[in-house]
Write an enzyme that holds these catalytic residues in place. Sequence first.
Site, PDB file in Angstrom:
ATOM      1  N   HIS A 108       1.808   4.647  -2.808  1.00 18.19           N
ATOM      2  CA  HIS A 108       1.987   6.087  -2.578  1.00 18.19           C
ATOM      3  C   HIS A 108       3.380   6.546  -3.022  1.00 18.19           C
ATOM      4  CE1 HIS A 108      -1.686   6.983  -0.446  1.00 18.19           C
ATOM      5  NE2 HIS A 108      -1.468   6.076   0.490  1.00 18.19           N
ATOM      6  N   GLU A 138      -4.504   7.647  -3.080  1.00 16.47           N
ATOM      7  CA  GLU A 138      -5.070   6.391  -2.594  1.00 16.47           C
ATOM      8  C   GLU A 138      -5.423   5.449  -3.738  1.00 16.47           C
ATOM      9  OE1 GLU A 138      -5.088   5.226   0.379  1.00 16.47           O
ATOM     10  OE2 GLU A 138      -4.265   7.052   1.249  1.00 16.47           O
ATOM     11  N   HIS A 184       0.830  -1.201   0.000  1.00 14.61           N
ATOM     12  CA  HIS A 184       0.000   0.000   0.000  1.00 14.61           C
ATOM     13  C   HIS A 184       0.873   1.264   0.000  1.00 14.61           C
ATOM     14  CE1 HIS A 184      -3.673   2.338   1.180  1.00 14.61           C
ATOM     15  NE2 HIS A 184      -2.752   3.135   1.705  1.00 14.61           N
ATOM     16  N   GLU A 185       1.821   1.322   0.896  1.00 17.06           N
ATOM     17  CA  GLU A 185       2.665   2.508   0.987  1.00 17.06           C
ATOM     18  C   GLU A 185       3.589   2.632  -0.224  1.00 17.06           C
ATOM     19  OE1 GLU A 185       1.761   4.645   2.981  1.00 17.06           O
ATOM     20  OE2 GLU A 185       0.557   3.398   4.307  1.00 17.06           O
TER      21      GLU A 185
END
Length: 492
Positions: free
Chosen positions: A261, A287, A257-258
């Site tokens: 980003h 997101e 997830h990170e």
Amino acid sequence: MTAFDDLMTFQRDTQALTEIAGRLAWDQETVMPEGAGPQRADEVAAIEKVLHARRTDPKLAAWLDAIEPDALSPVDAAQIREIKRAQARAQKVPVELSTAIARATSAGQRKWADARARDDFAAFQPVLAEIVALRREEAAALAGDGDLYDALLDDYEPGASGKDIQAMFDVMRPRLVKLRDAALGATYQPEGVTGNFPADAQMALSDKLANRFGYDLAHGRIDKAVHPFSSGSGLDVRITTRTEADDPFNCFYSTIHEVGHACYEQNVDRAYLLTPIGRGASMGLHESQSRIYENQLGRSRAFIGWLFGQMEQQFGQAPASDQDAFFATVNRLQKGYIRTEADEVQYNLHIMMRFDLERRLFAGELDAADMEEAWNDRFEKDFGYKIDRAANGVLQDVHWAIGLFGYFPTYSLGNVYAGCLYDALCADMPDLDAGLSKGDATHATGWLADKVQRHGALYAPQEMIKLATGTSVSVEPLLSYLETKFTEIYRL
């Protein structure tokens, strides 16, 4: 030097100082000494005072007045748009208020972490009350005669409104609840996670996952934090994750997830480095990258087949009997309290709850002292069971401690944007699973880098999605994807 050149030279220093402020925040949540919090709050406030002065400097107005709009390229026009947006916002918020918010939220993060560790909302409540009061004052300054919550939401998703978010949620909620109830009530239920997974081994595989999704560790690093996050832009983009001995997926999918980003920031056109458009266009778009990396790619059957083998190599075991069972385990719906650990179906229900609580807070219907009870009541209503402790409830997220009111809806916007992007990605790349089955996500992430990430903030969020996909934003691709995937998994 033209007025535009002078303006951009000045702006480059402003952006560099903004990055320094971000690095202080990264340091605070990773390696800062425990006793340094009070001094760090003063340091953050001092930088905010300098940034506020630069964003309201009279020279900005003089340069802007001297620039002929018709002579600007589309890129230069976007730079001016972002400079004017930051200037207009800063001019409405007094410097004393801006620095007070910076100081309070810097201190608030450490106090939240301590209260969370002790399950003590009462200890955190005065801190929250101060931050809410400051943000209400800021929202009033920004909103004028408008809606306070919309003024905060606009910080994170330009052009969005609470009314539009509510309309989106009204469409999504019934179908998500129906799918959740059908899955949880199905005869077939996937296996749960079993085993013990050492932290060092989790971090080793986490590094490999970051590499497989294209994260450039020559311009980044992976550390641990209480709440995973990504920080920075351009040549210095850092992420954090966390480990739990009995749940390796917490680490792996927080990392992926990170990385989503981080790759957005790393892949912005280097010509935009340290300029107003040299970053993600909105938190919703941010997101969309993290959620499509984590879910549509990272939780796909093809990629999970590769991950199954990696877990056997790293741990001598995988927490399921075979690859099909492993796919179901990774995507399993289950009761739980924590948003960041929620499955794809229930995740947006967590966001809807926070959105409603935040709107009530800024409408004056709730105060900080009410938030634990309001959270617990709403959670039981939405999920059907009681919160067991504050760390699993109102204290689980860091966002309110650092003043990020209006941020939560962007997670769901990101899911919706990701659904649109995934539809277009599959259409453009029919052999997508061939790479994913070998643990290679770079064809997919390369497509996202080209369609979205390289543009930075050149385009407005929904304009960016339409340019990338050829269609307007809709909730239908996300909902159809979820219904198809989980109907198959649960044999509905």
